[in-house]
Write a protein that holds these residues in place. Structure first.
Motif, mmCIF file in Angstrom:
data_model
loop_
_atom_site.group_PDB
_atom_site.id
_atom_site.type_symbol
_atom_site.label_atom_id
_atom_site.label_comp_id
_atom_site.label_asym_id
_atom_site.label_seq_id
_atom_site.Cartn_x
_atom_site.Cartn_y
_atom_site.Cartn_z
ATOM 1 N N SER A 1 -8.989 0.456 6.691
ATOM 2 C CA SER A 1 -9.826 0.141 7.531
ATOM 3 C C SER A 1 -11.044 -0.622 6.595
ATOM 4 O O SER A 1 -11.810 -1.570 6.959
ATOM 5 C CB SER A 1 -10.800 0.951 8.170
ATOM 6 N N ALA A 2 -10.821 -0.308 5.110
ATOM 7 C CA ALA A 2 -11.959 -0.847 4.131
ATOM 8 C C ALA A 2 -11.475 -2.214 3.732
ATOM 9 O O ALA A 2 -12.014 -2.965 3.111
ATOM 10 C CB ALA A 2 -11.989 -0.146 2.879
ATOM 11 N N ILE A 3 -9.940 -2.687 3.946
ATOM 12 C CA ILE A 3 -9.388 -3.765 3.410
ATOM 13 C C ILE A 3 -10.159 -4.701 4.078
ATOM 14 O O ILE A 3 -10.242 -4.945 5.407
ATOM 15 C CB ILE A 3 -7.823 -3.670 3.766
ATOM 16 N N PRO A 4 -10.391 -6.135 3.404
ATOM 17 C CA PRO A 4 -11.421 -6.899 4.109
ATOM 18 C C PRO A 4 -10.807 -7.549 5.358
ATOM 19 O O PRO A 4 -9.529 -7.755 5.401
ATOM 20 C CB PRO A 4 -11.401 -8.298 2.850
ATOM 21 N N LYS A 5 -11.741 -8.012 6.344
ATOM 22 C CA LYS A 5 -11.034 -8.540 7.606
ATOM 23 C C LYS A 5 -10.465 -9.977 7.220
ATOM 24 O O LYS A 5 -10.024 -10.519 8.051
ATOM 25 C CB LYS A 5 -12.327 -8.679 8.349
ATOM 26 N N ILE A 6 -10.842 -10.596 6.086
ATOM 27 C CA ILE A 6 -10.282 -12.077 5.766
ATOM 28 C C ILE A 6 -9.161 -11.857 5.578
ATOM 29 O O ILE A 6 -8.221 -13.108 5.144
ATOM 30 C CB ILE A 6 -11.132 -12.500 4.577
ATOM 31 N N PHE B 1 0.869 -1.250 -0.037
ATOM 32 C CA PHE B 1 0.044 0.021 0.018
ATOM 33 C C PHE B 1 0.894 1.196 -0.014
ATOM 34 O O PHE B 1 1.499 1.550 0.989
ATOM 35 C CB PHE B 1 -0.929 -0.065 1.098
ATOM 36 N N PHE B 2 0.998 1.963 -1.166
ATOM 37 C CA PHE B 2 1.351 3.424 -1.060
ATOM 38 C C PHE B 2 0.641 4.257 -0.713
ATOM 39 O O PHE B 2 -0.517 4.568 -1.521
ATOM 40 C CB PHE B 2 2.235 3.564 -2.430
ATOM 41 N N SER B 3 0.946 4.988 -0.067
ATOM 42 C CA SER B 3 0.382 6.403 0.357
ATOM 43 C C SER B 3 1.250 7.395 1.120
ATOM 44 O O SER B 3 1.961 6.990 1.964
ATOM 45 C CB SER B 3 -0.726 6.158 1.338
ATOM 46 N N SER B 4 1.430 8.421 0.473
ATOM 47 C CA SER B 4 2.757 9.443 0.723
ATOM 48 C C SER B 4 2.261 10.187 2.422
ATOM 49 O O SER B 4 3.013 10.759 2.853
ATOM 50 C CB SER B 4 2.652 10.447 -0.157
ATOM 51 N N LYS B 5 0.832 10.085 2.493
ATOM 52 C CA LYS B 5 0.278 10.680 3.623
ATOM 53 C C LYS B 5 -0.559 9.605 4.500
ATOM 54 O O LYS B 5 -1.418 8.848 3.840
ATOM 55 C CB LYS B 5 -0.369 11.884 3.285
ATOM 56 N N THR B 6 -0.430 9.918 5.867
ATOM 57 C CA THR B 6 -1.394 9.061 6.720
ATOM 58 C C THR B 6 -2.390 9.762 7.267
ATOM 59 O O THR B 6 -2.797 9.993 8.363
ATOM 60 C CB THR B 6 -0.679 8.545 7.717
ATOM 61 N N ASP B 7 -3.250 10.503 6.101
ATOM 62 C CA ASP B 7 -4.549 11.267 6.397
ATOM 63 C C ASP B 7 -5.806 10.250 6.461
ATOM 64 O O ASP B 7 -5.729 9.119 6.609
ATOM 65 C CB ASP B 7 -4.275 12.399 5.203
ATOM 66 N N LYS B 8 -6.890 11.249 6.561
ATOM 67 C CA LYS B 8 -8.183 10.506 6.689
ATOM 68 C C LYS B 8 -8.484 9.324 5.508
ATOM 69 O O LYS B 8 -9.005 8.527 5.708
ATOM 70 C CB LYS B 8 -9.316 11.509 6.654
ATOM 71 N N HIS B 9 -7.876 9.841 4.515
ATOM 72 C CA HIS B 9 -8.225 8.793 3.147
ATOM 73 C C HIS B 9 -7.326 7.303 3.481
ATOM 74 O O HIS B 9 -7.843 6.431 3.414
ATOM 75 C CB HIS B 9 -7.727 9.156 1.877
ATOM 76 N N LYS C 1 -12.877 9.911 -1.521
ATOM 77 C CA LYS C 1 -14.156 10.010 -1.255
ATOM 78 C C LYS C 1 -14.435 9.764 0.242
ATOM 79 O O LYS C 1 -13.559 9.331 0.997
ATOM 80 C CB LYS C 1 -15.043 9.150 -2.041
ATOM 81 N N GLU C 2 -15.581 9.621 0.950
ATOM 82 C CA GLU C 2 -15.880 9.488 2.222
ATOM 83 C C GLU C 2 -15.819 8.161 2.519
ATOM 84 O O GLU C 2 -15.362 7.853 3.944
ATOM 85 C CB GLU C 2 -17.309 10.216 2.741
ATOM 86 N N GLU C 3 -16.290 7.210 1.821
ATOM 87 C CA GLU C 3 -16.241 5.735 2.148
ATOM 88 C C GLU C 3 -15.448 5.058 0.920
ATOM 89 O O GLU C 3 -15.478 5.098 -0.201
ATOM 90 C CB GLU C 3 -17.603 5.188 2.611
ATOM 91 N N TYR C 4 -14.978 3.684 1.412
ATOM 92 C CA TYR C 4 -14.206 2.915 0.410
ATOM 93 C C TYR C 4 -14.534 1.638 0.451
ATOM 94 O O TYR C 4 -13.978 0.594 0.168
ATOM 95 C CB TYR C 4 -12.712 3.054 0.574
#
Length: 135
Positions: free
Chosen positions: A26-31, A12-20, A112-115
């Protein structure tokens, strides 16, 4: 039968640890085991990790916030070619989507607001990867 999800990674590449970042995480499946999800905030480290990941043994999830970041990701395009790529883009930047398609993503989403869409795509993608590994 062994649990193939133990062999699969999500890089997972994300240059910031912001709300997105937090919402996508948290949207990555629990499985999928959280210890197999690896976050990178620097392109150099991310590219090295992708190079080390065996072909077909994972998913590459990339958030792109601006044109400069997209250009940096495009500079490692050759490394990404053999992997399943999911992109999350900032839709407010003109022409970003067209340029980002040069990465040949399996799925593209936008900030967006949810993923829930990311979760659904991963829930379908991971079993297919597991099936390919088992063959």
């Amino acid at each position: 039968m062994t649990d193939m999800s133990q062999e699969i990674k999500i890089l997972f590449f994300s240059s910031k640890t912001d709300k997105h970042f937090k919402k996508i995480s948290s949207a990555i499946p629990k499985i999928f085991p959280s210890d197999r999800i690896v976050h990178y905030s620097r392109i150099k480290d991310f590219a090295a990790a992708v190079r080390e990941m065996l072909f077909g043994f994972g998913v590459v999830l990339i958030t792109i916030r601006d044109e400069d970041e997209l250009d940096q990701i495009l500079s490692i395009k050759r490394v990404l070619n053999d992997h399943s790529v999911i992109l999350v883009l900032d839709s407010s930047i003109d022409d970003m989507t067209h340029k980002a398609f040069k990465l040949y993503p399996r799925y593209t989403s936008y900030f967006k607001e949810e993923y829930a869409d990311i979760s659904l795509v991963l829930e379908r993608m991971i079993p297919r990867i597991q099936m390919n590994i088992a063959i």
